[in-house]
Scaffold this motif. Structure first.
Motif, PDB file in Angstrom:
ATOM      1  N   GLY A 234       0.817  -0.607   0.180  1.00 16.95           N
ATOM      2  CA  GLY A 234       0.531  -0.327   0.305  1.00 16.95           C
ATOM      3  C   GLY A 234       0.837   0.924   0.272  1.00 16.95           C
ATOM      4  O   GLY A 234       1.900   1.258   0.062  1.00 16.95           O
ATOM      5  N   GLY A 235       0.492   2.569  -0.449  1.00 18.30           N
ATOM      6  CA  GLY A 235       0.952   3.821  -0.352  1.00 18.30           C
ATOM      7  C   GLY A 235       0.152   4.959  -0.603  1.00 18.30           C
ATOM      8  O   GLY A 235      -1.157   5.010  -0.778  1.00 18.30           O
ATOM      9  N   SER A 236       0.584   5.909  -1.030  1.00 16.26           N
ATOM     10  CA  SER A 236      -0.227   7.147  -1.735  1.00 16.26           C
ATOM     11  C   SER A 236       0.243   7.238  -2.985  1.00 16.26           C
ATOM     12  O   SER A 236       1.227   7.102  -3.239  1.00 16.26           O
ATOM     13  CB  SER A 236       0.316   8.180  -0.813  1.00 16.26           C
ATOM     14  N   VAL A 237      -0.912   7.147  -3.988  1.00 14.19           N
ATOM     15  CA  VAL A 237      -0.272   7.737  -4.858  1.00 14.19           C
ATOM     16  C   VAL A 237      -1.252   8.973  -5.600  1.00 14.19           C
ATOM     17  O   VAL A 237      -2.603   9.186  -4.609  1.00 14.19           O
ATOM     18  CB  VAL A 237      -1.091   6.578  -6.166  1.00 14.19           C
ATOM     19  N   GLN A 238      -0.562   9.450  -7.233  1.00 15.32           N
ATOM     20  CA  GLN A 238      -2.084  10.335  -7.503  1.00 15.32           C
ATOM     21  C   GLN A 238      -2.841   9.157  -8.422  1.00 15.32           C
ATOM     22  O   GLN A 238      -2.557   8.385  -8.601  1.00 15.32           O
ATOM     23  CB  GLN A 238      -1.096  10.866  -8.530  1.00 15.32           C
ATOM     24  N   PRO A 239      -3.966  10.558  -8.283  1.00 18.56           N
ATOM     25  CA  PRO A 239      -4.907   9.749  -9.655  1.00 18.56           C
ATOM     26  C   PRO A 239      -4.336   9.326 -10.456  1.00 18.56           C
ATOM     27  O   PRO A 239      -4.026  10.100 -11.286  1.00 18.56           O
ATOM     28  CB  PRO A 239      -6.226  10.903  -9.763  1.00 18.56           C
ATOM     29  N   GLY A 240      -4.707   8.108 -11.235  1.00 15.23           N
ATOM     30  CA  GLY A 240      -4.309   7.287 -12.272  1.00 15.23           C
ATOM     31  C   GLY A 240      -3.079   6.620 -12.174  1.00 15.23           C
ATOM     32  O   GLY A 240      -2.768   5.778 -13.356  1.00 15.23           O
TER      33      GLY A 240
END
Length: 125
Positions: free
Chosen positions: A9-15
């Protein structure tokens, strides 16, 4: 004792994309069904995808069809959830779970016997 440990898991931008992993350890289970679930804040936990022991059956929730792919590497006792084209609506804690003794196409969420601790996925700009 069956244990499941999620990661990826983690943090990502849309797309963006992420690949979650679920490592299963403990007792050897045949004819198992492994599922991925998610729970967003204030919402009920929902089933996302599941796969049977020999990968002949897979299921996807309508909200993730065409974007998520479940797969497994039995030699590594690992089930993956490849996620692409992520949107903020995919933000949630993701869990994997395992059950056995039932056909994978007929299990309900309540049938899953062992759960992992979860891995957080956050999609935001």
């Amino acid at each position: 004792q069956v244990q499941l440990v999620e990661s990826g898991g983690g943090s990502v931008q849309p797309g963006g994309s992420l690949r979650l992993s679920c490592v299963l350890s403990g007792a050897i289970i045949n004819n198992k069904c492994i599922g991925w679930f998610r729970q967003a804040p204030g919402k009920e936990r929902e089933g996302v995808a599941r796969i049977d022991d020999d990968s002949t059956y897979t299921y996807y929730a309508d909200s993730v069809k065409g974007r998520f792919t479940i797969s497994q590497d039995q030699a590594k006792n690992t089930v993956y959830l490849q996620m692409v084209t992520l949107s903020p609506e995919d933000t949630a804690m993701y869990y994997c779970a395992v059950t056995w003794g039932r056909y994978c196409d007929r299990v309900a969420q309540s049938d899953f016997r062992h759960w992992g601790q979860g891995t957080q996925v956050t999609v935001s700009s």
